[in-house]
Scaffold this active site. Structure first.
Site, PDB file in Angstrom:
ATOM      1  N   TYR A  26      -2.599   6.271   3.924  1.00  0.00           N
ATOM      2  CA  TYR A  26      -3.162   6.451   5.271  1.00  0.00           C
ATOM      3  C   TYR A  26      -3.318   7.932   5.627  1.00  0.00           C
ATOM      4  O   TYR A  26      -3.223   8.320   6.778  1.00  0.00           O
ATOM      5  CB  TYR A  26      -2.308   5.700   6.316  1.00  0.00           C
ATOM      6  N   ARG A  77      -2.161  10.523  11.045  1.00  0.00           N
ATOM      7  CA  ARG A  77      -0.999   9.708  11.408  1.00  0.00           C
ATOM      8  C   ARG A  77      -0.150  10.292  12.544  1.00  0.00           C
ATOM      9  O   ARG A  77       0.237   9.558  13.445  1.00  0.00           O
ATOM     10  CB  ARG A  77      -0.117   9.418  10.182  1.00  0.00           C
ATOM     11  N   GLY A 111       0.847  -1.192   0.000  1.00  0.00           N
ATOM     12  CA  GLY A 111       0.000   0.000   0.000  1.00  0.00           C
ATOM     13  C   GLY A 111       0.877   1.234   0.000  1.00  0.00           C
ATOM     14  O   GLY A 111       1.063   1.902  -1.014  1.00  0.00           O
ATOM     15  N   CYS A 114     -10.139  20.766  18.737  1.00  0.00           N
ATOM     16  CA  CYS A 114     -10.112  20.853  20.193  1.00  0.00           C
ATOM     17  C   CYS A 114      -9.550  19.584  20.816  1.00  0.00           C
ATOM     18  O   CYS A 114     -10.269  18.830  21.495  1.00  0.00           O
ATOM     19  CB  CYS A 114     -11.514  21.129  20.703  1.00  0.00           C
ATOM     20  N   GLU A 115      -8.297  19.282  20.530  1.00  0.00           N
ATOM     21  CA  GLU A 115      -7.573  18.140  21.098  1.00  0.00           C
ATOM     22  C   GLU A 115      -6.111  18.558  21.160  1.00  0.00           C
ATOM     23  O   GLU A 115      -5.597  19.110  20.182  1.00  0.00           O
ATOM     24  CB  GLU A 115      -7.632  16.908  20.169  1.00  0.00           C
TER      25      GLU A 115
HETATM   26  C1  LIG Z   1      -2.320  -2.846   5.761  1.00  0.00           C
HETATM   27  C2  LIG Z   1      -2.060  -4.128   5.106  1.00  0.00           C
HETATM   28  C3  LIG Z   1      -1.244  -4.169   3.970  1.00  0.00           C
HETATM   29  C4  LIG Z   1      -0.549  -2.963   3.393  1.00  0.00           C
HETATM   30  O1  LIG Z   1       0.492  -2.498   4.208  1.00  0.00           O
HETATM   31  P1  LIG Z   1       1.500  -1.365   3.670  1.00  0.00           P
HETATM   32  O2  LIG Z   1       2.384  -1.128   4.830  1.00  0.00           O
HETATM   33  O3  LIG Z   1       0.683  -0.162   3.334  1.00  0.00           O
HETATM   34  O4  LIG Z   1       2.215  -1.908   2.490  1.00  0.00           O
HETATM   35  C5  LIG Z   1      -1.089  -5.398   3.343  1.00  0.00           C
HETATM   36  N1  LIG Z   1      -1.664  -6.514   3.811  1.00  0.00           N
HETATM   37  C6  LIG Z   1      -2.461  -6.506   4.908  1.00  0.00           C
HETATM   38  C7  LIG Z   1      -3.084  -7.759   5.357  1.00  0.00           C
HETATM   39  C8  LIG Z   1      -2.663  -5.310   5.594  1.00  0.00           C
HETATM   40  O5  LIG Z   1      -3.417  -5.315   6.693  1.00  0.00           O
END
Ligand SMILES: *Cc1c(COP(=O)(O)O)cnc(C)c1O
Length: 404
Positions: A367, A307, A270, A338-339
């Site tokens: 993210y 994050r 991701g 407000c945090e």
């Molecule tokens: C979140 C997740 C990913 C992706 O993780 P990245 O760090 O964004 O590459 C892949 N597989 C599973 C099962 C996840 O929960």
């Protein structure tokens, strides 16, 4: 992104100009960076051509997923909503894997009906539920089982998933029990072993260790697996001090693994695909001097980018217009929410900033928007895809009337 005549640009377009046109705050993504990331990822592992399934939870924008699909990637989804979104983006069902510890009967039903490649189950109870539903439908369902290799990914604790105290996957003994169960079921076809040890991993050694563990586990069973899904987790360089993940070493470890185990590899990246393509541009509403430091109060907040508040994550901040004047006091970049955790970062050294200046928060493609919320009833931001010289609105800014 680079500075041209002291103005921060993306694909040669001045961020200031984009801000005039679309208002602030906004998310932008660089198409060329996305293309480059995917091409580099493919190159790193080209000798065994894995199936690459983009982890949709890192960025759920349908237009982003569509672009990623055009490069031939599949999808890794973790909910019915994400599965629907991946299908809407045109990803073929036979390139979709479904992960997650708590899939409901409704989600399992839907996944079976859509004929996706794999449901990666994470408990014996889940497999029994898949079996029950498959029986009713009189179907044979292909599944994977996620194991917990008890490997420390050496990343932030909050995003580590492969240690035995984490909720994910099953241990060795349960895994063998599951193989037995599946071999006795007419409705389940166990084809994949899957594993995902965490996120933002910059050291290849945890991957090496994970592969060793998976290999040992496979050596102790006669069950024939068609796939091994190694998950995602490849880290990116948020900080100039970060070392890059050594893809060569990871690739070498996988090739060694493949000599013993004839399987097709699946990845679920991701962050490494979309993370460094995204930038959040925000305007300074006020500068408040509190004596020892100055608060830079932005129009973007923790609801737009969670994050830092959620994990204490670091994101680089750059001025949109560069100057040589240095600030005498530290700057604390905060949002209006407000945090007290609504804070992005404190920097001891930065150029002098004034009210209405723009700043860029870097590497927010993963993210970022997908973790955003309407907290404090703040509308969600506009997202732009920059394919220089074209700027495409890929998600409209929410209006107050959308949420009131
Ligand atoms: C979140 C997740 C990913 C992706 O993780 P990245 O760090 O964004 O590459 C892949 N597989 C599973 C099962 C996840 O929960």
């Amino acid at each position: 992104m680079k500075y041209i005549n002291k103005k921060l640009t993306i694909e040669k377009i001045n961020f200031q100009k984009i801000a005039y046109k679309f208002g602030t705050p906004f998310y932008s993504y660089s198409y060329f960076k996305l293309k480059e990331n995917i091409s580099n990822f493919k190159k790193s592992f080209r000798s065994f051509s894995p199936l690459i399934c983009f982890a949709v939870k890192s960025n759920t924008n349908v237009n982003i997923i569509r672009e990623i699909k055009k490069f031939g990637l599949g999808a890794d989804v973790v909910s019915k909503g994400e599965l629907m979104m991946a299908l809407k983006a045109g990803i073929a069902p036979n390139k979709i894997v479904f992960s997650g510890v708590g899939k409901t009967s409704d989600e399992i039903n839907f996944a079976i009906d859509k004929k996706i490649l794999l449901i990666n189950a994470e408990s014996l109870s889940e497999i029994k539920e898949i079996n029950r539903i498959a029986k009713i439908k009189n179907k044979k369902v292909i599944i994977g089982v996620r194991i917990n290799p008890n490997t420390d990914a050496k990343t932030l604790n909050q995003i580590s998933t492969g240690k035995k105290e984490n909720k994910f996957g099953v241990n060795k003994n349960t895994f063998y029990e599951i193989i037995n169960y599946c071999n006795n079921s007419k409705n389940i076809d166990l084809k994949c072993l899957s594993v995902h040890i965490g996120s933002q991993i910059l050291d290849y050694r945890p991957y090496e260790k994970m592969l060793k563990t998976v290999s040992q586990i496979l050596n102790k069973t006669n069950h024939k697996f068609e796939f091994v899904d190694l998950g995602g987790g490849m880290g990116i360089t948020y900080n100039d001090k970060n070392k890059q993940l050594n893809y060569k070493k990871y690739n070498t470890a996988i090739l060694k693994f493949l000599k013993r185990h004839k399987v097709r590899i699946i990845f679920e990246p991701g962050r490494s695909i979309i993370g460094n393509t995204g930038t959040l541009i925000s305007k300074i509403i006020y500068v408040k001097d509190s004596g020892s430091k100055k608060f830079i109060i932005l129009d973007a907040a923790m609801n737009d980018l969670m994050r830092p508040a959620l994990y204490g994550a670091f994101h680089k901040i750059l001025p949109v217009t560069k100057s040589n004047k240095k600030s005498k006091k530290p700057y604390e970049f905060v949002g209006p929410i407000c945090e007290s955790t609504d804070k992005f970062i404190t920097l001891k050294k930065f150029q002098v900033l004034k009210e209405r200046d723009l700043i860029a928060i870097c590497d927010v493609g993963a993210y970022g928007m997908s973790l955003s919320s309407n907290y404090n009833l703040r509308p969600k931001l506009v997202e732009l895809l920059i394919k220089g010289p074209n700027i495409k609105v890929i998600r409209k800014r929410q209006k107050h009337k959308d949420i009131i």
